[in-house]
Write a protein that holds these residues in place. Structure first.
Motif, PDB file in Angstrom:
ATOM      1  N   GLY A  21     -83.906  -1.187  46.874  1.00  0.00           N
ATOM      2  CA  GLY A  21     -82.844  -0.663  47.721  1.00  0.00           C
ATOM      3  C   GLY A  21     -81.783   0.035  46.917  1.00  0.00           C
ATOM      4  N   ALA A 102     -83.701   5.153  58.313  1.00  0.00           N
ATOM      5  CA  ALA A 102     -84.112   3.774  58.017  1.00  0.00           C
ATOM      6  C   ALA A 102     -83.247   3.182  56.913  1.00  0.00           C
ATOM      7  N   ARG A 105     -79.671   2.375  58.111  1.00  0.00           N
ATOM      8  CA  ARG A 105     -79.687   1.185  58.978  1.00  0.00           C
ATOM      9  C   ARG A 105     -79.885  -0.089  58.153  1.00  0.00           C
ATOM     10  N   ALA A 106     -80.819  -0.029  57.219  1.00  0.00           N
ATOM     11  CA  ALA A 106     -81.148  -1.225  56.441  1.00  0.00           C
ATOM     12  C   ALA A 106     -80.092  -1.595  55.423  1.00  0.00           C
ATOM     13  N   TYR A 107     -79.477  -0.599  54.808  1.00  0.00           N
ATOM     14  CA  TYR A 107     -78.591  -0.868  53.695  1.00  0.00           C
ATOM     15  C   TYR A 107     -77.127  -0.524  53.951  1.00  0.00           C
TER      16      TYR A 107
END
Length: 110
Positions: A21, A102, A105-107
């Motif tokens: 990430g 994505a 949103r994820a990080y």
């Protein structure tokens, strides 16, 4: 490999930080290039990176205009800005849009 662990693609691929990430949620276009190239194998590194940077810029601009987070910008708004009235967004832009959305949103990229 260059000094400091920087590989030929300009990234820190030794520490593994980018594998899992973006560091501290900070947006890093190079981190998403492999994702775009996996979706569109014939895309060059440069074209994939250009698409990621462009998508991120559009997301940030639209988020600022709407007073929301980049993750909350509607996908169709970004998609329409990536293409023109004569030519829709291409496969690389579409793959970059999917990857960037994505990631934000994820990080919680900023």
């Amino acid at each position: 490999m260059a000094a400091g662990g920087a590989g030929p693609l300009g990234g820190d691929w030794v520490s593994g930080e980018r594998v899992f990430g973006p560091p501290a949620g900070t947006f890093d276009a190079d981190w998403l290039v492999p994702v775009v190239r996996e979706a569109v194998p014939d895309a060059s590194h440069e074209r994939a990176r250009e698409a990621v940077v462009r998508v991120w810029a559009v997301l940030r601009e639209e988020a600022a205009l709407r007073g929301c987070a980049p993750a909350d910008v509607p996908e169709d708004v970004v998609g329409s800005r990536l293409g023109s009235s004569d030519e829709p967004a291409d496969r690389v832009d579409e793959a970059a849009l999917t990857a960037v959305r994505a990631a934000v949103r994820a990080y919680g990229a900023r």
